[in-house]
Design a protein around this motif. Structure first.
Motif, PDB file in Angstrom:
ATOM      1  N   LEU A 195       0.426  -1.145  -0.376  1.00 16.37           N
ATOM      2  CA  LEU A 195       0.213  -0.207   0.108  1.00 16.37           C
ATOM      3  C   LEU A 195       0.769   1.258  -0.387  1.00 16.37           C
ATOM      4  CD1 LEU A 195      -3.514   0.619   0.021  1.00 16.37           C
ATOM      5  CD2 LEU A 195      -2.572   1.355   2.549  1.00 16.37           C
ATOM      6  N   ILE A 196       1.787   1.368   0.703  1.00 16.78           N
ATOM      7  CA  ILE A 196       2.618   2.462   0.554  1.00 16.78           C
ATOM      8  C   ILE A 196       3.496   3.386  -0.044  1.00 16.78           C
ATOM      9  CG2 ILE A 196       4.829   2.918   1.664  1.00 16.78           C
ATOM     10  CD1 ILE A 196       3.604   1.936   4.276  1.00 16.78           C
ATOM     11  N   LEU A 197       4.227   1.489  -1.202  1.00 22.79           N
ATOM     12  CA  LEU A 197       4.829   1.621  -2.248  1.00 22.79           C
ATOM     13  C   LEU A 197       3.618   2.361  -3.530  1.00 22.79           C
ATOM     14  CD1 LEU A 197       7.545   0.734  -3.916  1.00 22.79           C
ATOM     15  CD2 LEU A 197       6.373  -1.210  -3.835  1.00 22.79           C
ATOM     16  N   GLY A 198       2.401   1.454  -3.071  1.00 23.22           N
ATOM     17  CA  GLY A 198       1.769   2.135  -4.428  1.00 23.22           C
ATOM     18  C   GLY A 198       1.011   3.332  -4.159  1.00 23.22           C
ATOM     19  N   ASP A 199       1.061   4.188  -3.003  1.00 25.79           N
ATOM     20  CA  ASP A 199       0.535   5.346  -2.703  1.00 25.79           C
ATOM     21  C   ASP A 199       1.594   6.159  -2.993  1.00 25.79           C
ATOM     22  OD1 ASP A 199      -0.705   7.160  -2.248  1.00 25.79           O
ATOM     23  OD2 ASP A 199      -1.136   6.918  -0.027  1.00 25.79           O
ATOM     24  N   ALA A 200       3.078   5.638  -2.722  1.00 27.73           N
ATOM     25  CA  ALA A 200       4.637   6.722  -3.291  1.00 27.73           C
ATOM     26  C   ALA A 200       4.102   7.248  -4.810  1.00 27.73           C
ATOM     27  CB  ALA A 200       5.470   6.228  -2.918  1.00 27.73           C
ATOM     28  N   VAL A 201       3.879   5.773  -5.763  1.00 26.08           N
ATOM     29  CA  VAL A 201       3.293   6.055  -6.735  1.00 26.08           C
ATOM     30  C   VAL A 201       2.788   6.869  -7.351  1.00 26.08           C
ATOM     31  CG1 VAL A 201       2.984   4.857  -9.231  1.00 26.08           C
ATOM     32  CG2 VAL A 201       4.704   3.858  -7.507  1.00 26.08           C
TER      33      VAL A 201
END
Length: 424
Positions: A35-41
């Motif tokens: 989730l954190i990785l996806g939201d960073a993108v």
């Protein structure tokens, strides 16, 4: 045929993995990382493709330049949208930003800094949820969905974001029993924006139960003393000007910008009597939670007070103060303050946006009702300019959440009827 079998097996494995990610507590951190990785993108895509809107950033920088030129009288520090109305921590944060963004001119760099701040906020929220427990994994998927929240951070660059992240870190610390660190972090948040005071009523209950009367008083003195220390450069020069302008409780916000209470009409909205009524309702609601909900696991508030006053140097609680309890009480204290705020501007959504899913799961409403309340709140914050309908929806949804917590799990879902463990 073997190819079909392999495809079917892969689909089943993927499906089972998805189910485990969404529901199995052992996969909470794995889902959180994705989730954190996806939201960073997603945040980077927003910066790249959605235009920045100037609101207060230029004013922050203009005010900072006056400070750098030696001005220490808060009454004389102003910018295009008005005078400075925040404590000294706001000045120090923007001094750093001024340095890192080429005197405020490099907006891309500023947006990237705020993108990092947003991801820090998301990470701290997830850590708090994990620490408190009793939330389904899939609830995390709701955290990145707010259009308004992304805008507040990377398209508007509001100073609220710094106060929010410091407050989130403080809540994490309090949840672990690290109260001294929590006070320092909360004081840092308060030094940027005084909305952080909304947590203090809940914090007083937590500290009194966990630490006792004398320790609670010392923690509160530390909170106040830190504010004086942070404001020293201004207090030494023009103390009254600093205190009046940075902690202005009598400030009246313009009706045109309000997100809540618009349905009342401007005349009633600006009425001093209405403001006093909201303050009274705020105090009464907090008192009711303190008297009848936040000490229930300890018998009742009178038993807690009796033990605390008879032995002021000892903790009066007979049960463990869990991270779930701490998070629920602090989030609820903040929510009650937001419900009865005289005016909410769009950036104020950041004060509680990431707390809302957790709070919804501290009610006993059916899941569809919980999700409907979250959707209603998000809808209201995304209507610009606000309308009588959107403001009514917001107030009703916030009130429904408070009532849901009152009749739901006001001390958290974790059973606290266990013997008290040693506080770290």
């Amino acid at each position: 045929m073997s190819s079909d079998f392999a495809t079917s097996s892969l689909v089943r494995s993927s499906w089972n993995l998805a189910i485990r990610l969404l529901n199995d507590p052992r996969y909470f951190l794995a889902l959180a990382a994705l989730l954190i990785l996806g939201d960073a993108v997603l945040t980077q895509l927003i910066i790249r493709f959605v235009p920045y809107t100037e609101i207060d950033w230029e004013t922050y920088m203009y005010q900072l330049e006056l400070y750098l030129k030696g001005e220490r009288d808060y009454a004389l520090i102003s910018g295009p949208t008005g005078r400075i109305v925040y404590p000294a921590g706001h000045v120090y944060v923007h001094h750093l930003l001024y340095t890192l963004t080429d005197s405020g001119s490099n907006l891309w760099k500023a947006q990237e800094i705020y993108a990092g701040l947003y991801i820090a906020s998301l990470t701290l929220t997830i850590a708090t949820y994990k620490q408190a427990g009793n939330v389904p994994n899939w609830l995390l998927l709701l955290l990145p969905l707010s259009k308004r929240l992304h805008s507040i951070y990377v398209l508007r660059l509001f100073n609220d974001c710094w106060a929010v992240v410091a407050a989130q870190a403080a809540i994490c610390a309090f949840g672990r029993g690290w109260d001294a660190l929590g006070i320092v972090l909360l004081s840092c948040a308060l030094s940027v924006k005084m909305c952080v005071l909304l947590y203090v009523p809940g914090l007083l209950v937590i500290l009194f139960r966990r630490r006792g009367l004398l320790s609670t008083a010392l923690h509160m003195l530390a909170l106040g003393a830190t504010q004086l220390l942070i404001g020293t450069p201004f207090l030494l020069h023009q103390p009254w000007s600093y205190l009046k302008n940075s902690y202005e409780f009598s400030r009246v916000f313009l009706f045109k910008w309000t997100v809540n209470w618009r349905f009342l009409g401007e005349e009633l909205f600006l009425s001093p009597l209405w403001a006093k009524g909201l303050l009274a309702a705020h105090v009464i609601t907090l008192a009711l939670f303190g008297l009848f909900r936040w000490c229930k696991s300890d018998g009742d508030v009178w038993q807690v007070l009796s033990r605390g006053l008879r032995r002021p140097a000892q903790a009066p609680t007979t049960v463990a103060i869990t991270a779930d309890y701490v998070t629920t009480v602090l989030y609820t204290s903040n929510l009650v303050g937001i419900l009865f705020a005289r005016s909410l501007h769009y950036q104020f959504y950041s004060w509680y946006a990431m707390q809302l899913p957790f709070l919804a799961w501290r009610t006993k409403y059916p899941t569809p009702v919980r999700l409907a309340l979250l959707l209603a709140i998000e809808y209201a914050w995304n209507v610009y300019p606000s309308t009588s309908l959107s403001s009514g929806v917001l107030v009703a949804a916030n009130a429904a959440l408070v009532l849901g917590i009152w009749f739901g799990y006001p001390e958290g879902r974790t059973s606290s009827h266990v013997r008290m463990s040693k506080v770290e």
